[in-house]
Design an enzyme around this catalytic site. Structure first.
Site, PDB file in Angstrom:
ATOM      1  N   GLY A  76     -17.459 -71.468 -16.074  1.00  0.00           N
ATOM      2  CA  GLY A  76     -17.719 -70.484 -17.114  1.00  0.00           C
ATOM      3  C   GLY A  76     -19.199 -70.223 -17.307  1.00  0.00           C
ATOM      4  CD  GLU A 107     -13.692 -63.955 -17.120  1.00  0.00           C
ATOM      5  OE1 GLU A 107     -12.542 -64.249 -17.480  1.00  0.00           O
ATOM      6  OE2 GLU A 107     -14.681 -64.039 -17.858  1.00  0.00           O
TER       7      GLU A 107
END
Length: 444
Positions: A218, A243
Site C-alpha cells: 500500500g 492496485e
C-alpha cells in the site's frame, strides 16, 4: 480520413474544447497523473458563464483551478473517489466531497449508475496506429471515457507509455476533441522518511513472507520499508500484483528480487492499475514488457487476487478498535483518504493458498499539542469502518502481529491490547471490562 486527418480535425485549444461543458453537467477528470491541467485551467476561466458543474476526480494532487477559483462552490462542485493530501485539505475547507467506494467497483458504478457528460483525461501522444495510451491511470480510465457523452483528451508529452492487458488505450475514432500544450514535469512523490516504529513493524512482517510470494504494498513509509527490507533479504522470485505501483517495486527489481517468475497467473508480468512515484519509476514502467496495467475491476477483484498463491497484502490504517474493526480513511469524522483497494486485497489475500493480509499502524501518535494518544480504541466514535471485524486478519503494530481470524470478542480484546502502546493497556483493559469483552482470567 486517415488517423492523422482525424487528429487534425479534432484538435482544439483548451478554451475551445471546454465549450462542450454546460451548466449542470457532470464532468470527470479521471485520476492521478492523468489530471488534465490545461483543460482545468480553461474550464476555470469559464466560471462566470457556468453554474452547478459537478466534477469527479481521484487522487489528484492539485492545484485544481475550478476549485481554487470558486470558494463559494456556486459554479463548480468537486468530488473525489480517493483523497490525496491536497484533496484532504479541500475537504477540511468544505471544498471537496468524498464518494464512498470499493476501488474494484468504481468503473461498474459508472457503467451502471452514473452520468458523465464530459470526460477529460491526459494521455500519451497518439501512436502510428491511432491509439492513445492511458498510462498511469489505466485502472479506471477507459471505463470512464466509455460512459462519457463527450471525450476530450489532453496530450501530455511526459506520461510513460504503459503496456496493458486490456483497456489501456483509446482510438482516435472514439475521441471528440484533442488538446495539446506544454506540461510541467510529472509530479514526483518521494518516499516518506520511515520512523523507528515503521522499521520495527516492517521487521515483524518480513519473516511471514516466503520466496515466490506475490506482493501488494500500500501507500506510505511503512510498506516502502518492507520493500527495502525484502530487497536486502535472502528471498527470491517475488511477484507484483497491486492496485498501485510505487517505488518499492522498482527497488525490488533493481535488487534482483522481483522476477514474477513464480506467479500462478500472469507469470513474468507485474500487474498494476495505477502508478505513482519518482521519475525513475516512470522511466522503469515506460514501454516495459514486464509491467502490465489493467482495469482495477480485474486487478482488484478478490477472485483474481485469490488465484495467486502466497499472496501477501500489506496496508496501513489510522486506527482500530477492540472488536477488530479497522479505520483507514478518517479520524473520527474528519476525512483523510478513502477505502481504496484495502478491503479488496484483505478479501483476496484471505482466499489465496498461503496468502496473508496485514493491516499495520503505529500503536500511538502525538496530536498537535504533543499529547500521546492510542490508535487502538475501546470502540469507534464516528470513525469510518474500512475493514469490518468479520474480515479482520493480521493486525500489526511495533509491538507485534496478531491474527484475529476466528477469534471471539474477548480473545480479540486480549490480542489487541497486547500490541497496544504500554501506556494505554490498563485503560483499554478497563474499557474492555465495561464492554463485557474481557475475561477475568485474561492476561494483564
Amino acid at each position: 480520413m486517415n488517423i492523422y486527418e482525424q487528429y487534425r480535425s479534432k484538435l482544439r485549444t483548451p478554451d475551445e474544447a471546454v465549450q462542450a461543458v454546460k451548466s449542470g453537467d457532470w464532468v470527470d477528470y479521471t485520476a492521478t497523473l492523468s489530471y488534465p491541467a490545461l483543460l482545468d485551467e480553461a474550464l476555470a476561466r469559464r466560471k462566470d458563464g457556468l453554474r452547478d458543474v459537478k466534477i469527479r476526480g481521484n487522487l489528484i494532487f492539485g492545484p485544481i483551478h475550478v476549485v481554487e477559483c470558486d470558494p463559494e462552490r456556486e459554479h463548480f462542485i468537486y468530488n473525489s473517489w480517493h483523497c490525496s493530501a491536497y484533496e484532504r485539505k479541500l475537504c477540511d475547507k468544505g471544498l471537496c466531497n468524498y464518494i464512498p467506494m470499493v476501488f474494484r467497483n468504481v468503473v461498474p458504478y459508472y457503467r451502471h449508475f452514473l452520468t458523465v457528460n464530459v470526460a477529460m483525461m491526459c494521455v500519451t501522444p497518439m501512436d502510428k496506429h491511432g491509439y492513445f495510451n492511458l498510462s498511469t491511470a489505466t485502472g479506471v480510465g477507459r471505463g470512464i471515457l466509455e460512459k462519457a457523452d463527450v471525450v476530450i483528451l489532453e496530450v501530455n508529452e511526459n506520461l510513460p507509455r504503459v503496456y496493458g492487458g486490456f483497456d489501456e488505450v483509446i482510438h482516435i475514432s472514439d475521441v471528440d476533441y484533442i488538446v495539446e500544450g506544454t506540461h510541467q514535469p510529472l509530479r514526483q512523490f518521494p518516499v516518506a522518511q520511515a520512523t523507528e516504529e515503521d522499521i520495527k513493524i516492517a521487521e515483524i512482517i518480513v519473516p511471514y513472507i516466503p520466496s515466490g510470494a506475490t506482493l501488494q504494498l500500500g501507500i506510505g513509509a511503512m510498506p516502502n520499508v518492507v520493500g527495502t527490507l525484502l530487497a536486502e533479504s535472502d528471498l527470491k522470485d517475488l511477484g507484483m500484483h497491486t492496485e498501485l505501483c510505487g517505488d518499492a517495486y522498482y527497488e525490488l527489481f533493481k535488487a534482483g528480487k522481483l522476477t514474477n517468475a513464480q506467479k500462478t497467473i500472469h507469470r513474468h508480468k507485474g500487474m498494476t492499475g495505477i502508478i505513482i512515484g519518482s521519475q525513475k519509476l516512470y522511466e522503469w514502467v515506460d514501454q516495459n514488457p514486464g509491467i502490465v496495467a489493467a482495469p482495477l475491476e480485474y486487478i482488484n477483484a478478490p477472485e483474481t487476487i485469490g488465484r495467486l498463491d502466497n499472496m501477501i497484502s500489506i496496508n496501513s490504517c489510522i486506527s482500530m478498535d477492540l472488536y477488530g474493526q479497522v479505520c483507514a480513511e478518517s479520524a473520527e469524522l474528519r476525512h483523510i483518504s478513502g477505502t481504496g483497494g484495502q478491503l479488496d486485497y484483505l478479501t483476496g489475500a484471505a482466499m489465496s493458498a498461503g496468502g496473508k493480509a496485514f493491516v499495520c499502524m503505529t500503536s500511538s501518535f502525538k496530536d498537535k499539542n504533543g499529547v500521546r494518544k492510542s490508535r487502538i480504541l475501546p470502540h469507534f466514535r464516528g470513525d469510518i469502518v474500512t475493514d469490518p471485524r468479520s474480515q479482520a486478519y493480521y493486525l500489526v503494530t511495533e509491538y507485534g502481529a496478531v491474527n484475529l481470524t476466528g477469534r471471539s470478542t474477548w480473545e480479540r480484546a486480549e490480542l489487541l491490547i497486547a500490541i497496544a502502546h504500554p501506556d494505554f493497556r490498563e485503560e483499554l483493559i478497563s474499557a474492555a471490562e465495561k464492554q463485557k469483552i474481557w475475561r477475568k482470567s485474561n492476561k494483564r
